[in-house]
Scaffold this active site. Structure first.
Site, PDB file in Angstrom:
ATOM      1  N   LEU A  14     -14.974   4.867 -53.115  1.00 37.65           N
ATOM      2  CA  LEU A  14     -15.630   3.963 -54.052  1.00 37.65           C
ATOM      3  C   LEU A  14     -16.169   2.715 -53.345  1.00 37.65           C
ATOM      4  O   LEU A  14     -16.854   1.890 -53.958  1.00 37.65           O
ATOM      5  CB  LEU A  14     -14.632   3.553 -55.141  1.00 37.65           C
ATOM      6  CG  LEU A  14     -15.152   3.018 -56.471  1.00 37.65           C
ATOM      7  CD1 LEU A  14     -16.002   4.069 -57.180  1.00 37.65           C
ATOM      8  CD2 LEU A  14     -13.985   2.590 -57.358  1.00 37.65           C
ATOM      9  N   THR A  60     -10.775   3.664 -43.478  1.00 38.68           N
ATOM     10  CA  THR A  60      -9.690   4.260 -44.249  1.00 38.68           C
ATOM     11  C   THR A  60      -8.993   5.285 -43.360  1.00 38.68           C
ATOM     12  O   THR A  60      -9.268   5.363 -42.158  1.00 38.68           O
ATOM     13  CB  THR A  60     -10.234   4.862 -45.561  1.00 38.68           C
ATOM     14  OG1 THR A  60      -9.144   5.305 -46.349  1.00 38.68           O
ATOM     15  CG2 THR A  60     -11.204   6.012 -45.316  1.00 38.68           C
ATOM     16  N   LYS A  64      -7.076   3.553 -39.288  1.00 37.85           N
ATOM     17  CA  LYS A  64      -6.620   2.167 -39.271  1.00 37.85           C
ATOM     18  C   LYS A  64      -5.798   1.823 -38.037  1.00 37.85           C
ATOM     19  O   LYS A  64      -5.796   0.670 -37.585  1.00 37.85           O
ATOM     20  CB  LYS A  64      -5.821   1.853 -40.542  1.00 37.85           C
ATOM     21  CG  LYS A  64      -6.655   1.951 -41.824  1.00 37.85           C
ATOM     22  CD  LYS A  64      -5.808   1.665 -43.049  1.00 37.85           C
ATOM     23  CE  LYS A  64      -6.602   1.838 -44.328  1.00 37.85           C
ATOM     24  NZ  LYS A  64      -5.808   1.533 -45.541  1.00 37.85           N
ATOM     25  N   ASN A  85      -8.176  -2.387 -41.160  1.00 35.80           N
ATOM     26  CA  ASN A  85      -9.041  -1.625 -42.063  1.00 35.80           C
ATOM     27  C   ASN A  85     -10.454  -2.196 -42.097  1.00 35.80           C
ATOM     28  O   ASN A  85     -11.282  -1.746 -42.879  1.00 35.80           O
ATOM     29  CB  ASN A  85      -8.454  -1.605 -43.488  1.00 35.80           C
ATOM     30  CG  ASN A  85      -8.583  -2.944 -44.188  1.00 35.80           C
ATOM     31  OD1 ASN A  85      -8.422  -3.988 -43.552  1.00 35.80           O
ATOM     32  ND2 ASN A  85      -8.859  -2.926 -45.472  1.00 35.80           N
ATOM     33  N   ASP A 100      -6.116  -5.187 -46.419  1.00 43.70           N
ATOM     34  CA  ASP A 100      -5.228  -4.484 -47.349  1.00 43.70           C
ATOM     35  C   ASP A 100      -4.097  -5.398 -47.821  1.00 43.70           C
ATOM     36  O   ASP A 100      -3.682  -5.339 -48.983  1.00 43.70           O
ATOM     37  CB  ASP A 100      -4.611  -3.245 -46.683  1.00 43.70           C
ATOM     38  CG  ASP A 100      -5.571  -2.068 -46.624  1.00 43.70           C
ATOM     39  OD1 ASP A 100      -6.446  -1.975 -47.507  1.00 43.70           O
ATOM     40  OD2 ASP A 100      -5.444  -1.237 -45.700  1.00 43.70           O
ATOM     41  N   TYR A 217      -6.162   5.225 -56.624  1.00 48.57           N
ATOM     42  CA  TYR A 217      -7.093   4.794 -57.676  1.00 48.57           C
ATOM     43  C   TYR A 217      -7.841   5.960 -58.321  1.00 48.57           C
ATOM     44  O   TYR A 217      -8.469   5.797 -59.358  1.00 48.57           O
ATOM     45  CB  TYR A 217      -8.090   3.747 -57.158  1.00 48.57           C
ATOM     46  CG  TYR A 217      -9.106   4.226 -56.137  1.00 48.57           C
ATOM     47  CD1 TYR A 217     -10.303   4.832 -56.536  1.00 48.57           C
ATOM     48  CD2 TYR A 217      -8.898   4.022 -54.778  1.00 48.57           C
ATOM     49  CE1 TYR A 217     -11.235   5.239 -55.602  1.00 48.57           C
ATOM     50  CE2 TYR A 217      -9.830   4.418 -53.841  1.00 48.57           C
ATOM     51  CZ  TYR A 217     -11.000   5.032 -54.255  1.00 48.57           C
ATOM     52  OH  TYR A 217     -11.922   5.440 -53.328  1.00 48.57           O
TER      53      TYR A 217
END
Length: 273
Positions: A14, A60, A64, A85, A100, A217
């Site tokens: 997203l 992602t 990382k 990240n 994060d 999510y």
């Protein structure tokens, strides 16, 4: 200017929706943001291909940790966590950051957790890079220690090392039968479905946190979040984490305050679709 999110898999991300909404709201008409499929083997070449027209990258899994030796500078928080990240290109150099951690703190604040006493009990599900960020968020909120429920303690060395760097006391416990059953905060850093067993425990009241953060999510709500809400436990979801960490990335890459409302509206619209 160009920016992108890297990961494998990445098609579900997203992040492009959030960042493009920010650029539009900020009037950055010459900016673009895309999703690039990239695993650890491809990462050095992708970084080498980011020339003067690149502002930064979001990272992602599984990148990382893999990115750290490829950076010129590492922000102190990212170094403590052992994961970055975000990469910002400045003066021909690569700067690594971790958004994060502030993203988790902000997501928990939306659920009502604005601080924790030093003796607070925190249970973290999982032992990967996101769990390391959770440890730093716990410290940032004021807690002095946490318990991590992991399937294989032998694979939690990175988490233990992060705890030592962060000066956070860490106890490892069984994933299926964690010693802590009534934590002040429960943070699930595992993929969708992996915590379903704990959702049943919440429903039976054999696991009774005061607050829950679930970093997933999509799909949302997870069974863990549903069980928590049915038990009247305040829930912070993965979208809030994604939104706030992306907002910090926007500031790092553009130097401008993030248009949080526009980013939230675009992200929620995409999720609902």
């Amino acid at each position: 200017m160009k920016a992108a999110v890297l990961g494998a898999p990445i098609a579900h991300s997203l992040s492009p929706v959030l960042h493009r909404a920010a650029y539009q709201a900020l009037g950055l008409t010459g900016w673009s943001y895309e999703a690039i499929e990239c695993d650890t083997a491809r990462l050095p070449a992708v970084l080498d291909g980011c020339g003067p027209g690149w502002a930064g990258l979001s990272l992602t899994m599984p990148l990382k940790r893999a990115v750290l030796p490829l950076l010129d500078h590492i922000d102190p928080l990212a170094r403590e966590v052992g994961a970055a990240n975000t990469v910002v290109f400045t003066g021909g150099q690569r700067h690594g950051h971790n958004t994060d951690v502030p993203g988790m703190i902000a997501a928990l604040a939306e659920a009502g957790v604005t601080g924790l006493p030093g003796h607070a009990t925190v249970l973290i599900l999982g032992g990967g890079a996101t769990a390391c960020s959770a440890l730093a968020a716990v410290r940032g909120l004021g807690a002095a220690r946490a318990t991590a429920a992991v399937r294989d303690p032998g694979r939690a060395q990175d988490l233990l090392a992060a705890a030592a760097r962060l000066a956070v006391g860490l106890t490892l416990t069984s994933f299926d039968e964690p010693e802590v059953t009534a934590p002040d905060v429960l943070i699930s850093t595992v993929p969708a479905g992996a915590a379903d067993f704990h959702a049943k425990r919440i429903a039976r009241n054999t696991l009774a946190p005061q607050y829950l953060l679930d970093v997933v999510y999509h799909p949302w709500p997870t069974p863990l979040a549903v069980a928590a809400r049915q038990a009247d436990i305040p829930v912070a979801g993965g979208f809030a984490l994604l939104l706030h960490q992306a907002a910090h990335q926007v500031t790092l890459m553009t130097g401008k305050p993030p248009p949080l409302a526009e980013m939230r509206a675009a992200g929620e619209s995409a999720l609902n679709a």
